[in-house]
Design a protein around this motif. Structure first.
Motif, PDB file in Angstrom:
ATOM      1  N   SER A 163       0.985  -1.195   0.097  1.00 36.81           N
ATOM      2  CA  SER A 163       0.085  -0.043   0.005  1.00 36.81           C
ATOM      3  C   SER A 163       1.041   1.215  -0.032  1.00 36.81           C
ATOM      4  O   SER A 163       2.156   1.275   0.372  1.00 36.81           O
ATOM      5  CB  SER A 163      -1.103   0.117   1.134  1.00 36.81           C
ATOM      6  OG  SER A 163      -0.214   0.139   2.406  1.00 36.81           O
ATOM      7  N   PRO A 181      -0.620  -3.471  -4.894  1.00 37.04           N
ATOM      8  CA  PRO A 181      -1.404  -3.853  -3.950  1.00 37.04           C
ATOM      9  C   PRO A 181      -1.573  -5.361  -3.800  1.00 37.04           C
ATOM     10  O   PRO A 181      -1.351  -6.226  -4.872  1.00 37.04           O
ATOM     11  CB  PRO A 181      -2.834  -3.287  -4.175  1.00 37.04           C
ATOM     12  CG  PRO A 181      -2.438  -3.175  -5.520  1.00 37.04           C
ATOM     13  CD  PRO A 181      -1.047  -2.712  -6.032  1.00 37.04           C
ATOM     14  N   ALA A 304      -3.528   1.112   5.116  1.00 42.72           N
ATOM     15  CA  ALA A 304      -4.177   1.205   3.788  1.00 42.72           C
ATOM     16  C   ALA A 304      -5.712   1.190   3.798  1.00 42.72           C
ATOM     17  O   ALA A 304      -6.365   1.310   2.797  1.00 42.72           O
ATOM     18  CB  ALA A 304      -3.962  -0.376   3.257  1.00 42.72           C
TER      19      ALA A 304
END
Ligand code: UDP
Length: 402
Positions: A163, A181, A304
């Protein structure tokens, strides 16, 4: 839910790697890939391996026994070790065995182009002795403790964060070369608009994940709460003192660790997933899984969660337990279909694999002098498309033989 057949995956021809590479993926030794229940890293590794294979790479997955994948699977230890996650004994045993195999492959003329490590700390510390360039995915947060480790060893591999917020916390001198990601295949999760009357918290019983704060939020709004997740070593005291005293009535239920259809059903039917986290969450697979089912996420805006949860669109950012309870009254503003859309593209395996392909190429480039590289590419690399066509042809031949 049915898995796409090998043929279907191989025939996704538009998603073709520029170069077919021979990749050693090193999963952690604790839990099989894919995980039968708990296991965020293992879930991400499973999807990535399938996608890399579909794109024409030759992938070997070093993982816990019980793993399966369209990649070649090489279990290294006798057993998985879900009850001793983090044990130096098992991690070093697993990593050393993988490095031995990688070395043997090179001696036998089947050298790996790159090693992709997801396994903790040992492999990164030894990366300069791996015999191939290493890409290391950062699955944990940077903390005071790990900062020193990464400052000392981070340069030995190409570091990939999962992230932006995780990358931003990299200590001075530690270079994160990309943010890629974790993936999700939304088609593996049902979109559900018929929600039942409960809130869901799902995770390991670590104080940072906030099962106790989820209980406080549920108490504030008077909603039913389902808690799901394993009590891992070191978490028993927290569970006994902060969670157990709230169980037994009608409002707060604990269903233990869940997997399979039960887990999917819990995510899909929940009014919302609660993420009352108090740590720089590196990613948080539970958020994207809930969203794929059309379930909004109410999250403390840490790590995140600030990226995955888009305030007012697929959930709400809330400052504390009281605000979380208030946000429950605003859930009707969130469209389940929008929740699913918000993760479908952003975390598609194809995009994730592309991100890693770039990281592999950078790591390979950094490891080889330019002239050696050019010669190696000329002599040994075939365009991935030819590999895919060959395999697709084989798969079709097999299908038509049946
Ligand atoms: N999970 C599960 N069963 C449980 C609890 C969790 O299958 O009882 C899964 C969850 O769906 C997710 C993973 O375990 O895929 C947890 O990953 P996440 O990134 O959310 O948390 P972390 O890796 O930090 O523990």
């Amino acid at each position: 839910m049915s898995e796409p057949s090998a043929t279907t995956r191989l025939l996704r021809l538009p998603h073709v790697a520029r170069r077919a590479r021979r990749i050693a993926v090193l999963a952690p030794p604790w839990i099989p890939v894919p995980p039968p229940a708990y296991g965020g890293i293992e879930a991400a590794v499973a999807l990535l391996c399938d996608e890399l294979v579909a794109r024409g790479h030759d992938v070997t997955l070093f993982a816990a026994p019980g793993s399966h994948s369209s990649a070649e699977v090489r279990p290294l230890l006798e057993d998985a070790h879900p009850d001793t996650i983090g044990s130096a004994l098992h991690e070093s045993d697993h990593v050393a065995a993988a490095l031995d195999e990688i070395e043997r492959a090179a001696r036998d003329g089947r050298a790996f182009d790159v090693v992709h490590d997801h396994s903790g700390f040992t492999a990164l510390a030894m990366a300069s002795r791996a015999g191939a360039p290493v890409v290391h995915t950062l699955h944990g947060p940077f903390t005071a403790q790990t900062a020193r480790f990464y400052a000392r060893h981070g340069h030995k591999a190409c570091l990939v964060a999962i992230s932006r917020s995780q990358a931003e916390l990299a200590p001075a001198g530690v270079r994160v070369s990309a943010v890629v990601p974790n993936p999700i295949v939304v088609e593996d999760w049902p979109l559900c608009t018929d929600k039942h009357d409960y809130l869901l918290w799902m995770g390991r019983m670590d104080p940072v994940k906030g099962a106790d704060r989820a209980i406080a939020a549920a108490r504030h709004c008077g909603c039913r709460l389902v808690l799901a997740g394993p009590v891992q070593p070191g978490q028993r005291e927290f569970f006994a003192s902060r969670i157990e005293p709230h169980l037994g009535g009608d409002q707060i239920g604990y269903v233990g660790e869940v997997g399979g259809e039960r887990r999917i059903e819990l995510f899909a039917r929940a009014k919302a997933l609660l993420m009352p986290i108090r740590w720089p969450e590196p990613f948080g697979m539970v958020m994207v899984e809930a969203l794929a089912c059309g379930t909004p996420v109410l999250a403390f805006p840490e790590g995140a969660a600030r990226e995955i949860v888009i305030d007012g669109e697929n959930g709400f950012h809330v400052a504390d337990e009281r605000h979380m309870a208030q946000a429950v009254t605003r859930l009707a503003q969130i469209d389940p279909e929008r929740c699913r859309e918000s993760v479908a593209q952003r975390y598609a395996p194809g995009l994730v694999a592309q991100g890693y392909e770039s990281a592999y190429e950078r790591a390979i480039d950094a490891a080889e002098p330019r002239d050696v590289r050019r010669e190696h590419a000329r002599r040994t690399l075939r365009p991935a498309a030819s590999v895919i066509h060959e395999r697709a042809g084989r798969a079709l031949a097999l299908t038509s033989e049946r």
